[in-house]
Design an enzyme around this catalytic site. Sequence first.
Site, PDB file in Angstrom:
ATOM      1  N   PRO A   2       0.807  -1.203   0.000  1.00  0.00           N
ATOM      2  CA  PRO A   2       0.000   0.000   0.000  1.00  0.00           C
ATOM      3  C   PRO A   2       0.845   1.259   0.000  1.00  0.00           C
ATOM      4  O   PRO A   2       1.770   1.401   0.789  1.00  0.00           O
ATOM      5  CB  PRO A   2      -0.760  -0.103   1.319  1.00  0.00           C
ATOM      6  CG  PRO A   2      -0.034  -1.135   2.122  1.00  0.00           C
ATOM      7  CD  PRO A   2       1.104  -1.635   1.349  1.00  0.00           C
ATOM      8  N   GLU A   3       0.502   2.169  -0.879  1.00  0.00           N
ATOM      9  CA  GLU A   3       1.119   3.480  -0.909  1.00  0.00           C
ATOM     10  C   GLU A   3       0.073   4.478  -0.394  1.00  0.00           C
ATOM     11  O   GLU A   3      -0.980   4.061   0.091  1.00  0.00           O
ATOM     12  CB  GLU A   3       1.588   3.797  -2.333  1.00  0.00           C
ATOM     13  CG  GLU A   3       2.523   2.710  -2.887  1.00  0.00           C
ATOM     14  CD  GLU A   3       3.052   2.982  -4.278  1.00  0.00           C
ATOM     15  OE1 GLU A   3       3.233   4.149  -4.619  1.00  0.00           O
ATOM     16  OE2 GLU A   3       3.273   2.022  -5.023  1.00  0.00           O
TER      17      GLU A   3
END
Length: 272
Positions: A2-3
């Site tokens: 996840p960014e």
Amino acid sequence: MPELPEVETVCRGIELKRPALGAIEAVVVHRRDLRTLIPRDFESQLKGQKIFRVRRRAKYIIFDTDDYSVLSHLGMSGSWRFANGSERLKHDHCHIIFSNGEHLVFHDPRRFGLIDLCALGQDEGTKWFKHLGVEPLDSHFSVSHMLKLAQKRTTPIKTFLMDQKNVVGVGNIYASEALFLAKINPLCPAGKLSSTSWSDLIKSVKSTLRQAIRHGGTTLRDYRNSDGEVGAYQRELHVYGREGAACRSCKAKIRCVSLSGRATYWCKGCQK
DNA sequence: ACATTGACCTGGGAGC
DNA sequence: TGCTCCCAGGTCAATG
């Protein structure tokens, strides 16, 4: 995995349901040894606390309760999901049980994720937050600031962009995407970018992240929001994961090179 | 201080 | 079917 857009999506999803949750009735930790140990007194400290806000800093999710801020990082494979019963899947490491019967479950096969606790509002002083750079959607992410930071740096701009000490939230997918949009070669030394290039890049990072948030993030494999849904931004990607395919803009073949051990996708025709 | 590399951990896909 | 190898959205410690 996840960014920033994925973490932001998770935060918003949890915040939506937060008002109905009530107080924390119990916390059950099945496995403490994530990236670091979940604090031994985590369960007892949180019991009876009410979450009054869910927010994000960099790629961290923060639950603010009456007395504590709970800091959580998803690492590569972590997720928080709402569950009704006390169902426990493989790699579910922590259940937070609320008085309305909802369970918030931390799931993380690779255990690169993190759950930690600090006194309410003291997050900026923790070892996790102390060295973080500017927020990319904030006005502090500016040409003058980045020009100064990048001065004399020889590291490739793509690596520089992913370094959380410079600017936070940009990971391997969105670094490639933003550089494509700004027409900047990912291998260009960070210190060589002109102020015009920085201006383009900053705009591109902001618009890429905002668009991805609008689409609920990118799901390549594992990513799910707190309701178990996949993102939609994978359909919008211009270069990431498209090695050998035709550039959507100039039809040249998308290339892939390794930078600091990370796959880096770019178009030689568009990115000079 | 800076740049580069490997380690952390598990699962999935490719190739044989 | 099963084995081995390689890869993965992130970060950090260790090394020049």
